[in-house]
Enzyme design. Structure first.
Site, PDB file in Angstrom:
ATOM      1  N   ASP A   1     -13.072   5.977  -5.221  1.00  0.00           N
ATOM      2  CA  ASP A   1     -11.851   5.865  -4.420  1.00  0.00           C
ATOM      3  C   ASP A   1     -11.615   7.188  -3.685  1.00  0.00           C
ATOM      4  OD1 ASP A   1      -9.651   4.395  -3.556  1.00  0.00           O
ATOM      5  OD2 ASP A   1      -8.332   5.225  -5.088  1.00  0.00           O
ATOM      6  N   HIS A   2     -11.272   7.093  -2.436  1.00  0.00           N
ATOM      7  CA  HIS A   2     -10.979   8.278  -1.613  1.00  0.00           C
ATOM      8  C   HIS A   2     -12.031   9.373  -1.737  1.00  0.00           C
ATOM      9  CE1 HIS A   2      -6.999   6.938  -0.323  1.00  0.00           C
ATOM     10  NE2 HIS A   2      -6.859   6.472  -1.549  1.00  0.00           N
TER      11      HIS A   2
ATOM     12  N   HIS B   1       1.064   6.194  -1.200  1.00  0.00           N
ATOM     13  CA  HIS B   1       0.704   6.388  -2.609  1.00  0.00           C
ATOM     14  C   HIS B   1       1.893   6.982  -3.349  1.00  0.00           C
ATOM     15  CE1 HIS B   1      -3.398   6.718  -0.686  1.00  0.00           C
ATOM     16  NE2 HIS B   1      -3.663   5.883  -1.675  1.00  0.00           N
ATOM     17  N   GLY B   2       1.885   6.829  -4.666  1.00  0.00           N
ATOM     18  CA  GLY B   2       2.932   7.454  -5.482  1.00  0.00           C
ATOM     19  C   GLY B   2       4.208   6.632  -5.452  1.00  0.00           C
TER      20      GLY B   2
ATOM     21  N   HIS C   1      -3.426   0.216  -0.032  1.00  0.00           N
ATOM     22  CA  HIS C   1      -3.301   1.313  -1.001  1.00  0.00           C
ATOM     23  C   HIS C   1      -1.820   1.514  -1.290  1.00  0.00           C
ATOM     24  CE1 HIS C   1      -7.394   3.349  -1.089  1.00  0.00           C
ATOM     25  NE2 HIS C   1      -7.565   2.274  -0.344  1.00  0.00           N
ATOM     26  N   GLY C   2      -1.542   2.281  -2.365  1.00  0.00           N
ATOM     27  CA  GLY C   2      -0.133   2.549  -2.697  1.00  0.00           C
ATOM     28  C   GLY C   2       0.549   1.308  -3.222  1.00  0.00           C
TER      29      GLY C   2
ATOM     30  N   SER D   1       1.810   0.611  -6.110  1.00  0.00           N
ATOM     31  CA  SER D   1       2.944   0.754  -7.040  1.00  0.00           C
ATOM     32  C   SER D   1       4.262   0.761  -6.274  1.00  0.00           C
ATOM     33  CB  SER D   1       2.824   2.066  -7.820  1.00  0.00           C
ATOM     34  OG  SER D   1       1.600   2.101  -8.494  1.00  0.00           O
TER      35      SER D   1
ATOM     36  N   ASN E   1      -4.762  -1.524  -4.271  1.00  0.00           N
ATOM     37  CA  ASN E   1      -5.001  -0.362  -5.136  1.00  0.00           C
ATOM     38  C   ASN E   1      -3.734   0.005  -5.890  1.00  0.00           C
ATOM     39  OD1 ASN E   1      -7.418  -0.334  -3.722  1.00  0.00           O
ATOM     40  ND2 ASN E   1      -7.486   1.892  -3.625  1.00  0.00           N
TER      41      ASN E   1
ATOM     42  N   THR F   1      -0.059   4.571  -9.924  1.00  0.00           N
ATOM     43  CA  THR F   1       1.152   5.258 -10.404  1.00  0.00           C
ATOM     44  C   THR F   1       1.958   4.398 -11.385  1.00  0.00           C
ATOM     45  OG1 THR F   1       1.219   6.446  -8.326  1.00  0.00           O
ATOM     46  CG2 THR F   1       3.231   6.488  -9.619  1.00  0.00           C
TER      47      THR F   1
HETATM   48  P1  13P Z   1      -0.369   4.025  -6.273  1.00  0.00           P
HETATM   49  O1  13P Z   1      -0.617   5.214  -7.151  1.00  0.00           O
HETATM   50  O2  13P Z   1       0.789   4.226  -5.369  1.00  0.00           O
HETATM   51  O3  13P Z   1      -0.283   2.758  -7.026  1.00  0.00           O
HETATM   52  O4  13P Z   1      -1.639   3.906  -5.301  1.00  0.00           O
HETATM   53  C1  13P Z   1      -2.915   3.862  -5.852  1.00  0.00           C
HETATM   54  C2  13P Z   1      -3.941   3.920  -4.783  1.00  0.00           C
HETATM   55  O5  13P Z   1      -3.725   3.462  -3.682  1.00  0.00           O
HETATM   56  C3  13P Z   1      -5.234   4.516  -5.123  1.00  0.00           C
HETATM   57  O6  13P Z   1      -6.100   4.535  -4.035  1.00  0.00           O
END
Ligand code: 13P
Length: 341
Positions: free
Chosen positions: A82-83, A184-185, A212-213, A215, A234, A237
């Site tokens: 990832d990334h 993210h986060g 992504h992101g 959460s 994805n 968090t």
């Molecule tokens: P979150 O931590 O916001 O759930 O995102 C995870 C992510 O996108 C990892 O690539």
């Protein structure tokens, strides 16, 4: 054996309108918690290891464990970097046996992102490894040293449709991570995804889109995103916060506890509950439930995903009954040939 690359897995998700959950691991216990959740839910899963998390899990040391466990899981599992931030990390992940890599060139100007992604795609595809890339900028990835920070998405960094078309055509990637109001986060305030933009991107690009992101997004918004072309979500968090919360409560309720494995087990149960809920909402629960289908293109013969569309790169698929008939025909032909000699 159940490794399946991202292209094949997301091809199935796209045709069947669900999203595959991609969960980031930051210690060895995650492997078991994630796989057990997916096995219980009869769902495919993507295990992620992000370059920013290499300080918790060194890819070269853990890859053999992750891959070995994934192979014996009896559900389709994609193991993805990832990334990945540079060429060296991407090649390292491929060498370690990951069957998918995400190259994140989103901080580069478009031309540079295209040229690096194109080169990486050429190399990865040569060994049947799928490539996800990012265009626009999601930002705010949780590294974990402190509590995840909250972020507001920047509209100026949302994915541009014209650029995305050019990016896809010039790089040949298998999936695209888009910025449509996701970060993210932790979200500052309520997340507001730009569904119009997502629809436009999905109408323009033939490949699966990635959110992504994950959460903090509501169940309704997950479902709407999936309807509009998101095939991979994805998530990290939310899991880590659920684990810490449960651990805190456990230690408060049991101040005398000094059994480390029990503390870890408690936190992993919280992760599993969270993951299983995601798999239900993403619509992937039960997708490996079929007992009479075989997929002859991934290296699993019992994963239950029966891919009859053209998502598999090489051979086609055959149902269990067809396979028995084919084998029986072959055996009886051989017997006949022998007795005619
Ligand atoms: P979150 O931590 O916001 O759930 O995102 C995870 C992510 O996108 C990892 O690539």
């Amino acid at each position: 054996m159940s490794l399946i690359n991202l292209k094949n897995l997301l091809g199935h998700a796209k045709s069947n309108k669900y999203a595959v959950g991609a969960f980031a691991m930051t210690n060895i216990d995650f492997i078991e918690a994630l796989l057990e959740s997916a096995i219980e839910k009869k769902s495919p899963i993507i295990l992620l290891l992000a370059e920013v998390h290499f300080k918790y899990l060194d890819i070269e040391r853990v890859a053999p464990i992750i891959i070995d466990r994934a192979r014996s899981a009896n559900i389709p599992v994609c193991v993805s970097l990832d990334h990945g931030l540079n060429f060296k990390t991407i090649v390292k992940a491929i060498r370690c046996g990951f069957n998918s890599v995400m190259f994140d060139g989103s901080k580069f100007p478009l031309k540079e992102n295209i040229s690096q992604t194109k080169e990486i795609t050429r190399i990865a595809h040569a060994v049947d490894v799928s490539v996800e890339a990012e265009l626009g900028y999601v930002g705010g990835e949780s590294v974990g040293e402190k509590a995840p920070e909250s972020h507001t998405p920047d509209k100026n960094l949302f994915t541009n449709v014209k650029d995305a078309k050019r990016f896809y055509e010039e790089t040949g990637i298998d999936a695209l991570a888009v910025a449509v109001g996701n970060v993210h986060g932790i979200y500052k305030g309520e997340p507001k995804l730009d569904f119009e933009l997502l629809k436009e991107l999905s109408d323009t690009l033939p490949i699966p889109l990635v959110l992504h992101g994950g959460s903090g997004i509501s169940d309704d918004d997950y479902k709407k995103s999936i309807e509009l072309g998101i095939c991979k979500i994805n998530y990290y968090t939310g899991m880590t916060m659920a684990a810490v919360k449960r651990m805190r409560a456990y230690l408060t309720e049991n101040p005398d506890v000094n059994s480390y494995p029990d503390i870890i087990k408690t936190s992993m149960l919280a992760i599993m509950e969270d993951v299983k809920e995601r798999l239900d909402v993403f619509g992937s629960t039960g997708k490996c439930d079929s007992s009479d289908s075989l997929c002859l293109s991934c290296d699993d013969r019992s994963c239950g995903i029966n891919i009859r569309d053209n998502n598999h790169s090489s051979s086609g698929t055959i149902s269990y009954k067809d396979l028995i008939k084919t084998i029986s025909d072959k055996v009886s032909n051989n017997i006949l040939n022998l007795s005619n000699k």
